[in-house]
Design an enzyme around this catalytic site. Sequence first.
Site: not given
Length: 381
Positions: A276, A107, A252, A156, A130
Amino acid sequence: MTVITNIEDLRVLAQKRVPRMFYDYADAGSWTESTYRANSADFQPMKFRQRVAVNMENRTLRTTMIGQDVKMPVALAPTGFTGMQHADGEILAARAAEKFGVPFTLSTMSICSIEDVAAHTSKPFWFQLYMMKDRSFIERLIERAKAANCSALVVTLDLQVLGQRHKDLKNGLSAPPKLTIPNILNMMTKPRWCMGMLQTPRRGFGNIVGHASDVADMSSLSSWCAQQFDPGLSWNDVEWIKQRWGGKMIIKGIMDPEDARLAANSGADALIVSNHGGRQLDGALSSITALPPIVDAVGDRIEIHVDGGIRSGQDVLKAIALGAKGVHIGRAFLYGLGAMGEEGVTKCLDIIEREMDITMAFCGLTDVKKVDRNILVPGTY
């Protein structure tokens, strides 16, 4: 120690060993948590067709995800704060995934940095991105992922605004976490966790602190994060990312067939049907309910994966039956990590593999690539 037989056993052990604020962060949803609960509950009505007197020898779960050979169609999903479930958590989970033969996704909001994980693994892993307002930081992050030889970028799209998670507010979970008296007292009851954290230098967000402008330490991180998630994110930004990345890309956060069509048009290699983990829009469909219409809409144009609510190998097999080519697990491996570190992540994967293998055999198949809706009882899905 009690014999570990399923993912729930790992969850119970993790709850005992991980401080409440970090366990609750992993095991919670937004608002009423209705979507969080539905993600798991909506697997239950689906029933398998049991077959008999078929040759069950030489079974295999091996397949591919975005062209990468995998021991089974399962990847470890990107999860923030993983290194707070267990010291050096991302490194341990990545090593377990590599040894087992499935992808690991790091992540953006990890405790261990891209470079940390790359230094402790020998095969490429995936990196989740992100989109932040600071585009220069994102460009540097993409370059760092390239330098670490990451083999896929997981973009994402469903965190333009942050869903409210009541448990995090009540526990004072922030970046950095608030060390209130109740939190300190709770941590004192978790000596194994405390010892591990004292022995590692990795306690901040390794991909951000020291890399983003004006974020020199954890004290300046919270205000930076609050300002950086981009409500103006659009498909033009996805194209911007794709051009700079140049490699395999997964989108995603897709929950609607129309967004799935846009994802297919973007040129991405795969999409992940994901809400999520029920942590964003409470009251949304479960991921497994959203999966079939998306498969019907774009399944011949883009590889489709799914996450959310996976707690067993049977859940994985049901998702594959409904058209997913891969399944991503988040909480399931976090329970293993919090319970027993790297060994616990391996145990999680072993459990899922065995449950998939035996269930597939009972359904009369020996190759996971041949699993489809025929293994399910009509009218139960």
